[in-house]
Design an enzyme around this catalytic site. Structure first.
Site, PDB file in Angstrom:
ATOM      1  CE1 TYR A 154      -3.986   2.114   0.639  1.00  0.00           C
ATOM      2  CE2 TYR A 154      -2.658   3.156   2.338  1.00  0.00           C
ATOM      3  CZ  TYR A 154      -3.786   3.143   1.544  1.00  0.00           C
ATOM      4  OH  TYR A 154      -4.710   4.162   1.648  1.00  0.00           O
ATOM      5  CE  LYS A 158      -3.641   4.955  -1.640  1.00  0.00           C
ATOM      6  NZ  LYS A 158      -4.661   5.493  -2.554  1.00  0.00           N
TER       7      LYS A 158
HETATM    8  N1  LIG Z   1      -9.711   5.766   4.999  1.00  0.00           N
HETATM    9  C1  LIG Z   1      -8.487   6.202   5.240  1.00  0.00           C
HETATM   10  O1  LIG Z   1      -8.062   6.355   6.411  1.00  0.00           O
HETATM   11  C2  LIG Z   1      -7.568   6.543   4.093  1.00  0.00           C
HETATM   12  C3  LIG Z   1      -6.295   7.060   4.423  1.00  0.00           C
HETATM   13  C4  LIG Z   1      -5.421   7.397   3.406  1.00  0.00           C
HETATM   14  C5  LIG Z   1      -5.799   7.228   2.088  1.00  0.00           C
HETATM   15  N2  LIG Z   1      -7.021   6.722   1.791  1.00  0.00           N
HETATM   16  C6  LIG Z   1      -7.343   6.539   0.364  1.00  0.00           C
HETATM   17  O2  LIG Z   1      -8.559   7.192   0.046  1.00  0.00           O
HETATM   18  C7  LIG Z   1      -9.244   6.467  -0.981  1.00  0.00           C
HETATM   19  C8  LIG Z   1     -10.654   6.121  -0.514  1.00  0.00           C
HETATM   20  O3  LIG Z   1     -10.545   5.340   0.679  1.00  0.00           O
HETATM   21  P1  LIG Z   1     -11.809   4.895   1.563  1.00  0.00           P
HETATM   22  O4  LIG Z   1     -11.346   4.828   2.954  1.00  0.00           O
HETATM   23  O5  LIG Z   1     -13.004   5.709   1.199  1.00  0.00           O
HETATM   24  O6  LIG Z   1     -12.000   3.385   1.029  1.00  0.00           O
HETATM   25  P2  LIG Z   1     -13.266   2.422   1.073  1.00  0.00           P
HETATM   26  O7  LIG Z   1     -14.277   2.896   2.055  1.00  0.00           O
HETATM   27  O8  LIG Z   1     -12.702   1.047   1.201  1.00  0.00           O
HETATM   28  O9  LIG Z   1     -13.890   2.604  -0.406  1.00  0.00           O
HETATM   29  C9  LIG Z   1     -13.116   2.302  -1.528  1.00  0.00           C
HETATM   30  C10 LIG Z   1     -13.926   2.516  -2.777  1.00  0.00           C
HETATM   31  O10 LIG Z   1     -13.072   2.201  -3.908  1.00  0.00           O
HETATM   32  C11 LIG Z   1     -13.743   1.273  -4.732  1.00  0.00           C
HETATM   33  N3  LIG Z   1     -12.803   0.425  -5.468  1.00  0.00           N
HETATM   34  C12 LIG Z   1     -11.832  -0.363  -4.961  1.00  0.00           C
HETATM   35  N4  LIG Z   1     -11.175  -0.997  -5.952  1.00  0.00           N
HETATM   36  C13 LIG Z   1     -11.745  -0.591  -7.109  1.00  0.00           C
HETATM   37  C14 LIG Z   1     -11.520  -0.897  -8.470  1.00  0.00           C
HETATM   38  N5  LIG Z   1     -10.563  -1.749  -8.864  1.00  0.00           N
HETATM   39  N6  LIG Z   1     -12.290  -0.285  -9.415  1.00  0.00           N
HETATM   40  C15 LIG Z   1     -13.262   0.581  -9.056  1.00  0.00           C
HETATM   41  N7  LIG Z   1     -13.531   0.896  -7.773  1.00  0.00           N
HETATM   42  C16 LIG Z   1     -12.792   0.309  -6.809  1.00  0.00           C
HETATM   43  C17 LIG Z   1     -14.627   0.471  -3.786  1.00  0.00           C
HETATM   44  O11 LIG Z   1     -15.622  -0.190  -4.498  1.00  0.00           O
HETATM   45  P3  LIG Z   1     -16.277  -1.593  -3.983  1.00  0.00           P
HETATM   46  O12 LIG Z   1     -17.451  -1.208  -3.157  1.00  0.00           O
HETATM   47  O13 LIG Z   1     -16.618  -2.316  -5.246  1.00  0.00           O
HETATM   48  O14 LIG Z   1     -15.213  -2.323  -3.190  1.00  0.00           O
HETATM   49  C18 LIG Z   1     -15.131   1.589  -2.883  1.00  0.00           C
HETATM   50  O15 LIG Z   1     -16.183   2.285  -3.499  1.00  0.00           O
HETATM   51  C19 LIG Z   1      -8.373   5.247  -1.276  1.00  0.00           C
HETATM   52  O16 LIG Z   1      -7.538   5.499  -2.377  1.00  0.00           O
HETATM   53  C20 LIG Z   1      -7.560   5.095  -0.020  1.00  0.00           C
HETATM   54  O17 LIG Z   1      -6.349   4.409  -0.254  1.00  0.00           O
HETATM   55  C21 LIG Z   1      -7.915   6.370   2.763  1.00  0.00           C
END
Ligand SMILES: NC(=O)c1ccc[n+]([C@@H]2O[C@H](COP(=O)([O-])OP(=O)(O)OC[C@H]3O[C@@H](n4cnc5c(N)ncnc54)[C@H](OP(=O)(O)O)[C@@H]3O)[C@@H](O)[C@H]2O)c1
Length: 246
Positions: A154, A158
């Site tokens: 990861y 990133k």
């Molecule tokens: N939450 C945190 O603390 C955090 C921190 C740093 C960075 N981020 C980044 O912020 C972004 C959003 O994170 P989040 O926490 O909102 O994640 P999340 O709640 O797990 O949601 C991820 C979303 O991405 C979609 N997705 C995953 N793989 C995909 C693919 N191959 N094609 C199309 N859609 C896909 C998922 O769809 P499905 O429903 O089909 O799985 C879901 O809608 C990510 O890039 C994550 O790495 C998050």
């Protein structure tokens, strides 16, 4: 009357992507909502966006597949004839210590988070160049800057997003396209829900503001980065992390 602007958000059915789509809808953008899974969350998100009196166009696609991204871009352009904003948000984790990490877990994270960002951007930039304007926002993470035990895959993906963002910002600045990355810290979504209480407590101890962030707090930065107020900002990585990384 001025035409409405259009924003494409990947992985926008839940979490940070949903909050970004809602924030942009609040600001009058028509939304191209990319999804991978068909479920109640998808319908609910579409409903919430449409309640803001903008269009919400659903486009299926797995961003780790180049041909899916080609199709997402084509459908979006056929529908609206323009894309003003691309938010590369979709991402996954497959955590594990290196000694136990399977090759597939490394590859799937890189394929989605990094190659997916390339796949989508590669298919949208030609339209932005023709339009002579655009904003691209890539979701990185603070661990792409600091590294994190148990997240070699990861963190590498990133960190790659950061290099991608800076290089692209230099390439397309002359075309009036701004490219920035957001590095969230620890945000309350399904992605962090799975962490054990011990891990959560250890992380909270590293955050000066002593709380997790909310998805809408990330979305507010996106709102700024697509606005006229940020038109002299490109190639930057901006943390939304409660002071976790300074
Ligand atoms: N939450 C945190 O603390 C955090 C921190 C740093 C960075 N981020 C980044 O912020 C972004 C959003 O994170 P989040 O926490 O909102 O994640 P999340 O709640 O797990 O949601 C991820 C979303 O991405 C979609 N997705 C995953 N793989 C995909 C693919 N191959 N094609 C199309 N859609 C896909 C998922 O769809 P499905 O429903 O089909 O799985 C879901 O809608 C990510 O890039 C994550 O790495 C998050």
């Amino acid at each position: 009357m001025e035409e409405r602007k259009v924003a494409l958000v990947t992985g926008a059915t839940r979490g940070i992507g949903k909050a970004i789509a809602l924030e942009l809808a609040d600001n009058g953008y028509d939304i191209v909502l990319n999804y991978r899974s068909v479920n109640d969350e998808l319908k609910q998100t579409q409903k919430e966006i449409e309640e803001k009196n903008v269009n919400c166009f659903l486009v299926y696609g797995d961003i780790s597949k180049f041909e899916d991204c080609e199709n997402i871009a084509k459908q979006a352009i056929d529908e609206f004839g323009r894309i003003d904003v691309l938010v590369n948000n979709a991402g996954i984790t497959r955590d594990g210590l290196i000694m136990r990490m399977k090759k597939e877990d490394f590859e799937s994270v890189i394929d989605t988070n990094l190659t997916g960002t390339f796949n989508m951007t590669r298919n949208i930039v030609p339209f932005m160049i023709k339009q002579k304007n655009g904003r691209i926002i890539n979701l990185s993470s603070v661990v792409g800057i600091t590294g994190n035990a148990g997240q070699t895959n990861y963190s590498a993906s990133k960190a790659g997003v950061i290099g991608f963002t800076k290089s692209l910002a230099k390439e397309v600045a002359s075309r009036n396209i701004l490219v920035n990355a957001i590095a969230p810290g620890f945000i309350e979504t399904d992605m962090t829900k799975v962490l054990s209480d011990n891990v959560k407590e250890a992380i909270l101890n590293q955050i000066p503001l002593k709380r997790m962030g909310e998805a809408k707090e990330v979305a507010k930065l996106v709102k700024f980065l697509v606005s006229d107020d940020s038109k002299y900002i490109t190639g930057q990585v901006i943390n939304v992390d409660g002071g976790m990384v300074m």
